[in-house]
Design an enzyme around this catalytic site. Structure first.
Site, PDB file in Angstrom:
ATOM      1  N   CYS A 429       5.674  -7.931   9.832  1.00 29.95           N
ATOM      2  CA  CYS A 429       6.475  -6.715   9.897  1.00 29.95           C
ATOM      3  C   CYS A 429       6.032  -5.826  11.062  1.00 29.95           C
ATOM      4  CB  CYS A 429       6.466  -5.999   8.550  1.00 29.95           C
ATOM      5  SG  CYS A 429       7.898  -4.923   8.362  1.00 29.95           S
ATOM      6  N   HIS A 570       8.355  -9.779   5.138  1.00 31.02           N
ATOM      7  CA  HIS A 570       7.013  -9.925   4.565  1.00 31.02           C
ATOM      8  C   HIS A 570       6.921 -11.254   3.820  1.00 31.02           C
ATOM      9  CE1 HIS A 570       5.393  -5.822   5.159  1.00 31.02           C
ATOM     10  NE2 HIS A 570       6.669  -5.467   5.115  1.00 31.02           N
ATOM     11  N   GLU A 572       4.454 -12.729   2.718  1.00 32.24           N
ATOM     12  CA  GLU A 572       3.420 -12.737   1.666  1.00 32.24           C
ATOM     13  C   GLU A 572       3.988 -12.486   0.276  1.00 32.24           C
ATOM     14  OE1 GLU A 572       3.698 -10.521   4.110  1.00 32.24           O
ATOM     15  OE2 GLU A 572       3.189  -8.479   3.488  1.00 32.24           O
TER      16      GLU A 572
HETATM   17  N1  GLN Z   1       6.740   0.884  10.206  1.00 32.43           N
HETATM   18  C1  GLN Z   1       7.583  -0.232  10.486  1.00 32.43           C
HETATM   19  C2  GLN Z   1       9.024   0.027  10.083  1.00 32.43           C
HETATM   20  O1  GLN Z   1       9.286   0.899   9.303  1.00 32.43           O
HETATM   21  C3  GLN Z   1       7.060  -1.498   9.818  1.00 32.43           C
HETATM   22  C4  GLN Z   1       7.077  -1.448   8.328  1.00 32.43           C
HETATM   23  C5  GLN Z   1       6.188  -2.476   7.690  1.00 32.43           C
HETATM   24  O2  GLN Z   1       5.319  -3.032   8.324  1.00 32.43           O
HETATM   25  N2  GLN Z   1       6.400  -2.724   6.411  1.00 32.43           N
HETATM   26  O3  GLN Z   1       9.916  -0.651  10.533  1.00 32.43           O
END
Ligand code: GLN
Length: 598
Positions: A429, A570, A572
């Site tokens: 992410c 994600h 995970e």
């Molecule tokens: N801060 C980033 C976004 O909002 C990544 C979010 C995250 O890593 N879950 O897009």
């Protein structure tokens, strides 16, 4: 009150904590789920969080642990991740209940005049709404047995309404509802003797709510002897065999088999008037995995997780990245290596480095050693003099999800080092967004490349906010408003990503995988304006949304780097012990190759 008869005698098991929190109630609940599934029943697990937050999305992971995300996009407590991993299937948004959700719903009904002029009160209206949600979750899951974990400990003010709802269900359906109290028996060092009094008091306190517990899971440093079991049984009014010994053990995945030593599965079915159906073979696979995951290999790959969350005092860092750690563990087992995980403080890389082994996760700490969390010591200064070469000792580097500015430049430096020195890199992410920014800055020469999250005035917003998200922020709508939950992505041919997804449980699928579905939690995206430029510069977008607009996976070709890959989603959250995640496995295998070459 409006409680319907339980359809087909649906069964409820309530798990309630006595004595103190943090002793592994979530793992106990998950493990009972594993056991009863193995006895041939369809089980659903429900987590009750008594706080007033409507969901867990607004809570700081450094204080409350990881925010887990379901397919539906609901942001939940990390226990839901444990439930999914122990059940091996996806849970629904109806399997998570907070006080905030319940109150919000009841108050909105009141504002819509749905109570017909009545005075709206905690009892019966809040209680009945809770009962309704318990029943609804059972219905949505078409389950035979619901196992409902009530957060907090007996005696808390916050969970009283949920305990009251459980009592009412039991009163209406005495043969279909069971209570399990997960208790703790301390062994004070000076006395050297296990003390049962706190457990007796907790059972008494529960009786004060009108509930006699049916089982006691007795957490302790060591197994309970017969004498103590008898003592607890007599004072808590239950048969001796229903006091289950739950000593600290090496791995949380051993807990189901450990409960079986005291025959918990069969005893629960007996108490519910059920018989064991044909045993499910999955329990054998589970036990094999639980055995294997501990000691299958002494070839150690060193994995660094680069985060910013390390100087916050008395909390368990490992909880903030729980699913990432578990995902690595499952894939390491599949890849035939042991993963040693190190924390790396990104702030130390705004020039320097520090790394140290990660302490065990909180529920492991409680099931393994003691009930006390191990604080993470402040990490600054340890290796101030060291240069970036200290990163060479790692076989793989992960930059996990995150928000905000702090530690960003350090993360970018680490990513640059991993790219230039061909250290396997996996960005999750934020880790993918930063990897794209690093590439734009250092390979395309766009020195001021940035994300709108941090510097909206940058002339090169490689990562930008989508228009609908902009609107939500302008309205101050932060709760549950990100791009959340399961979305499909198509994979590009002949890429590392497609190759990885074309394996399932170590076996090659007959055809390369074309489409995947993964869970998301983010507001920002790769800016479509820069995609062509990035691709021309050598970055490959190996996964994107079906309409081709949103970039889901970025990677460098294998000829350029052994594994330099990031995902906007994600992965995970979908890694399971019996189904390790293909991208984590590909990453760990790349780390293994590096280990072999060193
Ligand atoms: N801060 C980033 C976004 O909002 C990544 C979010 C995250 O890593 N879950 O897009």
């Amino acid at each position: 009150m409006a409680i319907r008869a339980l359809k087909n005698h649906h069964k409820y098991i309530f798990v309630i904590g006595g004595v103190m929190s943090g002793v592994g109630k979530g793992i106990a609940t998950s493990s009972i789920g594993t056991l009863l599934t193995a006895k041939g029943y369809r089980v659903n697990l429900v987590k009750v969080d008594p706080y007033l937050n409507v969901d867990a999305g607004t809570m700081n992971p450094t204080e409350h642990g990881e925010v887990f995300v379901l397919n539906s996009g609901l942001e939940t407590d990390q226990d839901m991740g444990n439930y999914e991993r122990f059940l091996g299937r996806d849970l629904t948004a109806d399997d998570y209940i907070t006080s905030g959700m319940v109150y919000k719903h009841v108050i909105e009904k009141e504002r819509a005049l749905e109570f017909g002029g009545k005075c709206v009160e905690a009892i019966p209206h809040i209680r009945d709404e809770i009962v309704h949600r318990f029943e609804h979750s059972a219905k949505v899951n078409k389950s035979d047995i619901s196992i409902i974990e009530i957060g907090g400990t007996i005696g808390d003010y916050q969970n009283v309404m949920f305990i009251e709802a459980a009592r009412v269900l039991k009163m209406r359906h005495p043969n279909d509802v069971l209570f399990i109290m997960v208790s703790y028996l301390p062994t004070p060092g000076k006395l050297g003797e296990m003390k049962s009094r706190p457990t007796q008091n907790a059972a008494r306190q529960l009786a004060g709510y009108g509930i006699n517990t049916d089982f006691i899971i007795a957490r302790a440093e060591s197994p309970l002897d017969h004498k103590r079991k008898e003592k607890i049984a007599v004072s808590c009014n239950i048969p001796c065999e229903r006091v289950i010994s739950a000593p600290d053990i090496e791995s949380i995945y051993d807990v189901p088999a450990n409960f079986e030593k005291d025959k918990l599965g069969i005893l629960l079915l007996d108490a519910l008037g059920l018989k064991s159906k044909k045993p499910d073979k999955s329990f054998e696979a589970w036990k094999r995995m639980a055995r294997g995951i501990k000691n299958h290999s002494n070839r150690e790959v060193n994995i660094a997780i680069v985060g910013k969350y390390f100087n916050t005092g008395d909390f368990i860092l490992s909880d903030a990245y729980l699913s990432v750690l578990e995902a690595i563990k499952f894939s390491a087992y599949e890849a035939g290596v042991k993963a040693v995980i190190h924390t790396v403080n990104s702030r130390d890389f705004e020039g320097n480095d520090v790394g140290r082994p990660l302490p065990p996760r909180r529920d492991e700490v409680s099931h393994i050693r003691s009930a006390h969390p191990t604080p993470v010591a402040a990490s600054t200064g340890e290796a101030q003099a060291a240069g970036f070469e200290v990163l060479d000792k790692y076989d793989g580097i992960i930059v996990p999800g995150g928000f905000g500015e702090s530690g960003i430049e350090g993360k970018l430096n680490v990513i640059k080092y991993a790219r230039e020195n061909k250290i396997p890199y996996f960005g999750l992410c934020y880790g993918m967004q930063l990897m794209t920014i690093e590439y734009a800055r250092n390979v395309l020469g766009l020195n001021e490349a940035h994300t709108a999250e941090i510097n909206p005035r940058s002339p090169h917003l490689i990562i930008d906010i989508m228009p609908d998200q902009k609107k939500k922020l302008a309205e101050g709508n932060y709760g549950g408003s990100m791009r959340l939950g399961l979305y499909p992505a198509k994979l590009a041919k002949d890429t590392i990503a497609q190759e990885a997804y074309s394996y399932f449980q170590g076996k090659r699928l007959p055809k390369p995988t074309a489409m995947i579905k993964e869970r998301h939690r983010h507001r920002y995206e790769v800016n479509p304006k820069y995609i062509e430029r990035l691709e021309k510069g050598g970055l490959v977008f190996s996964g994107c949304s079906p309409d081709g607009r949103l970039m889901e996976i970025a990677e460098l070709p294998r000829e350029v780097h052994p594994f330099f890959l990031g995902t906007q989603f994600h992965p995970e959250f979908l890694a399971r012990p019996l189904q390790p995640h293909p991208l984590f496995t590909a990453f760990v295998k790349a780390a293994k190759v590096r280990l072999g070459g060193r």
